[in-house]
Write an enzyme that holds these catalytic residues in place. Sequence first.
Site, mmCIF file in Angstrom:
data_model
loop_
_atom_site.group_PDB
_atom_site.id
_atom_site.type_symbol
_atom_site.label_atom_id
_atom_site.label_comp_id
_atom_site.label_asym_id
_atom_site.label_seq_id
_atom_site.Cartn_x
_atom_site.Cartn_y
_atom_site.Cartn_z
ATOM 1 N N LYS A 25 0.637 -1.230 0.158
ATOM 2 C CA LYS A 25 0.527 0.216 -0.451
ATOM 3 C C LYS A 25 0.521 1.081 0.383
ATOM 4 O O LYS A 25 0.288 2.119 -0.345
ATOM 5 C CB LYS A 25 -1.372 0.297 1.135
ATOM 6 N N THR B 72 -3.677 5.257 3.803
ATOM 7 C CA THR B 72 -2.818 6.164 3.244
ATOM 8 C C THR B 72 -2.798 6.731 1.877
ATOM 9 O O THR B 72 -1.631 7.610 1.460
ATOM 10 C CB THR B 72 -1.505 5.219 2.970
#
Length: 331
Positions: free
Chosen positions: A191, A248
């Site tokens: 990620k 994120t």
Amino acid sequence: MFTRFAVLGDGAWGTAIALLLAQNPKNRVTLWSAFEENAKILRETRENIRLLPGVRIPESIILTTDFSTALDGAELAVSAIPTVYLRNTLKRFVGNWPSELPALSLSKGMEIDTFLRPTQILHEVLGIKHVAALSGPSHAEEVSRGRPTSVVVAGVDEELTMSIQRAFNSERFRIYTNLDVIGVELAGALKNVIGIAAGACDGLGFGDNAKSALLTRALVEMARFGVALGADHATFMGLAGLGDLITTCISPHGRNRRVGERLGKGEKLADILASTPKVAEGVYTARSVHGRATAMGIELPIANQVYLALYEDKPPLAAVQDLMLRMPKKE
């Protein structure tokens, strides 16, 4: 239940976890710094001024650079050392690590040369028998200020993961358990690479359509890569995968997203890295993932373009255009 903790690493995440554990008056928490200059500032100011300004470190947290002091009487070691520095830092503990002391890894990333996950590095360097990994959408800036957060702890030792769950759970911090440590660690690493791509979208001035498409297709890539390496597909639909990916890619706190944003605005990687004290793990993970995916013949279009932008100076706009003009296919 664990009540004595050694947190290794005084970065934002290590400090935040130490603060979380110290909220329980029954706990004894030690925060270990790798560098004396950092520890001196923490002792004098009781604040992580560089990374968590305005958040006070209570006197109950013991601050030290000494191995023995950090590990003395600890029931659980919490490793908050960035993956890129993990092996060399752990070597300092060789010969000092209690043989039965379990460890919880907070690191997100893959070792570049070996492609080992953080829990594997902990086992290889220190011979730790019982180790788990904690991951999920959990910015230190929010955890340190008591904002509600949910994460997942993974490991093959269910007794250990359940003990960690009981020790860390609070009204503001909720932990789920998972047996798929491979998937949880890979999701946490991958990620960050996609976070750089999301930041590039922001830097280029793209809108919600592009960001939504990126997250959706990136999740497919992450799961494809993870399953090929032995992970459970379902893990990528949970907190460690989809949850952390969303945070994120949209949060202003995200250091990887910020690197990508600056790339999208035309800055060079070397200048970006030189101007920030924060470690953007996705920069290093992009390189290791690219090498492993290429060797295994796994198609990762987005991650590949991130690699090219980082390491071959490909303009982010050209990377986006190449993704959009790939051969049409079924979803």
